[in-house]
Design an enzyme around this catalytic site. Structure first.
Site, PDB file in Angstrom:
ATOM      1  N   GLU A  35       0.848  -1.206  -0.068  1.00  0.00           N
ATOM      2  CA  GLU A  35      -0.002   0.045   0.114  1.00  0.00           C
ATOM      3  C   GLU A  35       0.858   1.151  -0.090  1.00  0.00           C
ATOM      4  OE1 GLU A  35      -3.170  -0.267  -0.426  1.00  0.00           O
ATOM      5  OE2 GLU A  35      -3.328  -2.410   0.056  1.00  0.00           O
TER       6      GLU A  35
ATOM      7  N   GLU B 108       1.992 -19.559  -0.285  1.00  0.00           N
ATOM      8  CA  GLU B 108       0.877 -20.328  -0.500  1.00  0.00           C
ATOM      9  C   GLU B 108       0.804 -20.671  -2.032  1.00  0.00           C
ATOM     10  OE1 GLU B 108      -2.655 -18.629   1.216  1.00  0.00           O
ATOM     11  OE2 GLU B 108      -1.584 -17.882   2.801  1.00  0.00           O
TER      12      GLU B 108
ATOM     13  N   TYR C  87      -7.630 -23.762   9.684  1.00  0.00           N
ATOM     14  CA  TYR C  87      -8.940 -23.271   9.301  1.00  0.00           C
ATOM     15  C   TYR C  87      -9.133 -23.425   7.881  1.00  0.00           C
ATOM     16  CZ  TYR C  87      -5.655 -19.244   9.475  1.00  0.00           C
ATOM     17  OH  TYR C  87      -4.719 -18.365   9.274  1.00  0.00           O
ATOM     18  N   ASP C  88     -10.352 -23.017   7.268  1.00  0.00           N
ATOM     19  CA  ASP C  88     -10.579 -23.323   5.909  1.00  0.00           C
ATOM     20  C   ASP C  88     -10.677 -24.853   5.704  1.00  0.00           C
ATOM     21  OD1 ASP C  88     -10.917 -20.711   5.416  1.00  0.00           O
ATOM     22  OD2 ASP C  88      -8.719 -20.454   4.688  1.00  0.00           O
TER      23      ASP C  88
END
Length: 390
Positions: A73, A143, A210-211
């Site tokens: 950003e 990932e 998770y997921d």
């Protein structure tokens, strides 16, 4: 073997880190730099962080450009400073820069890890970047590495470890932390991670537990069940839970004290195919409606659905130690204070090193639901801070 290349200094530092871990639990909190753009009471900046609820804050994310760390950003450098200022409120707080994430994908990491030259250049630049912006370490969120990346990933981490150790020795500063976030699924674990050698080089590893279930399935399921559900019959289903995943990482050679249990402050939601059949494992025809603030179908922050408990039918799965709510054809599985308590207690009982919370900005930090600010994180702290590891 890669482990033979680890310096004596590194071994001493790791031993010291394990000694510290033996007396306290890590409370790693992820801050996301895009949460500043949310609307209304969902807007989140470093000013919203409660620094005493975390032992480490991971700033997510930086990106890779030409094998270098680069802010994402336009105001990231300003946010780095605001995060650093939190140490004025908690002197023990550690600040770690996370690079990668889902949107980064794998190709840039694969390129970075492919040659010794690129690995060494990255390690050198990383030290300068982290020190210049007052970070205490680097978190790698690749990932996901595949079979062809497994040993290159270890070599990349080894190069970083060497660079961090040499810089600390030269400057007499505390060594930069080296951590990573890793997959929970068996196929990804087996394909992409040389677990034992990674664990030797890392200060800690956050398992993204998770997921496990979501709208990509054709049946309803909880985002992050602690234990397998009684209705799950197939062997692969028994792997889709926190307990199996954490124990599998430990069985592959990662010391439990170096493993953080990943905890999610969001839920996954479904649209039921038949509202009359709303049990876990019921047929689904896609994602639930988007929440008020994140605006993402099938994905709701805790503060988007915690207030729904009083407007919907609440269910508790005693086998998996997690809740879900149902309203017509809307089905949402998530974590609440009760399920977080069970997870934190299990983590302590099993001897893991701490927790990793994704994310600060999806807990109810503005007390929209009336249970106080950060109800999930405060519940986690209540359990982890009640006593230290014996």
């Amino acid at each position: 073997m890669m482990c033979s290349m680890i310096t004596f200094t590194t071994i001493l530092l790791m031993a010291f880190g394990q000694l510290l871990a033996a007396t306290s639990y890590r409370r790693v909190c992820y801050y996301t730099n895009w949460s500043q753009y949310r609307i209304g009471q969902a807007k989140f900046t470093p000013a919203n962080i409660a620094p005493n609820l975390c032992s480490h804050i991971h700033f997510a994310f930086a990106k890779l450009v030409n094998n270098k760390l680069v802010p994402i950003e336009d105001n990231d450098v300003l946010m780095y400073q605001k995060i650093s200022d939190l140490k004025n409120k908690n002197n023990d707080l550690k600040l770690v820069l996370s690079v990668g994430g889902y949107n980064e994908g794998s190709s840039n990491f694969r390129s970075l890890a492919s040659t010794k030259r690129s690995r060494k250049m990255f390690a050198s630049q990383a030290v300068y970047f982290l020190r210049h912006h007052n970070f205490d370490g680097l978190d790698i969120d690749w990932e996901y590495p595949t079979a062809g990346d497994k040993q290159k990933f270890v070599k990349l981490v080894w190069e970083l470890r060497q660079s961090f150790d040499k810089e600390a020795k030269r400057t007499k500063k505390e060594p930069l932390l080296l951590t990573c976030a890793v997959a929970a699924g068996k196929n990804k674990i087996d394909a992409g991670y040389d677990v034992a050698n990674l664990a030797k080089l890392m200060d800690y590893i956050s398992v993204m537990a998770y997921d496990f279930h979501g709208p990509w399935n054709n049946v309803t399921g909880i985002n992050a069940p602690l234990f397998p559900a009684s209705y799950e019959r197939f062997p692969y289903q028994k792997q889709l839970n926190v307990v199996w995943t954490m124990q599998y990482w430990a069985s592959k050679g990662a010391p439990k004290v170096k493993l953080n249990l990943g905890l999610a402050t969001y839920g996954r939601g479904f649209q039921l195919a038949d509202p009359k059949n709303s049990f876990p494992g019921a047929e689904s025809k896609g994602s639930c409606e988007a929440g008020q603030y994140l605006g993402q179908r099938g994905f709701l922050a805790y503060f988007e659905h915690c207030h729904l408990k009083n407007k919907t039918t609440y269910y508790w799965m005693d086998d998996s130690k997690v809740p879900y709510i149902v309203n017509g054809d809307q089905w949402i599985g998530y974590d609440d204070q009760k399920s977080m308590k069970f997870k934190a207690e299990w983590m302590k009982k099993m001897g893991f090193g701490g927790v990793s919370v994704w994310t600060l900005d999806m807990d109810d930090f503005n007390n929209l639901c009336g249970d106080g600010d950060y109800p999930l994180l405060r519940q986690i702290n209540k359990i982890l801070m009640s006593e230290t590891r014996s």
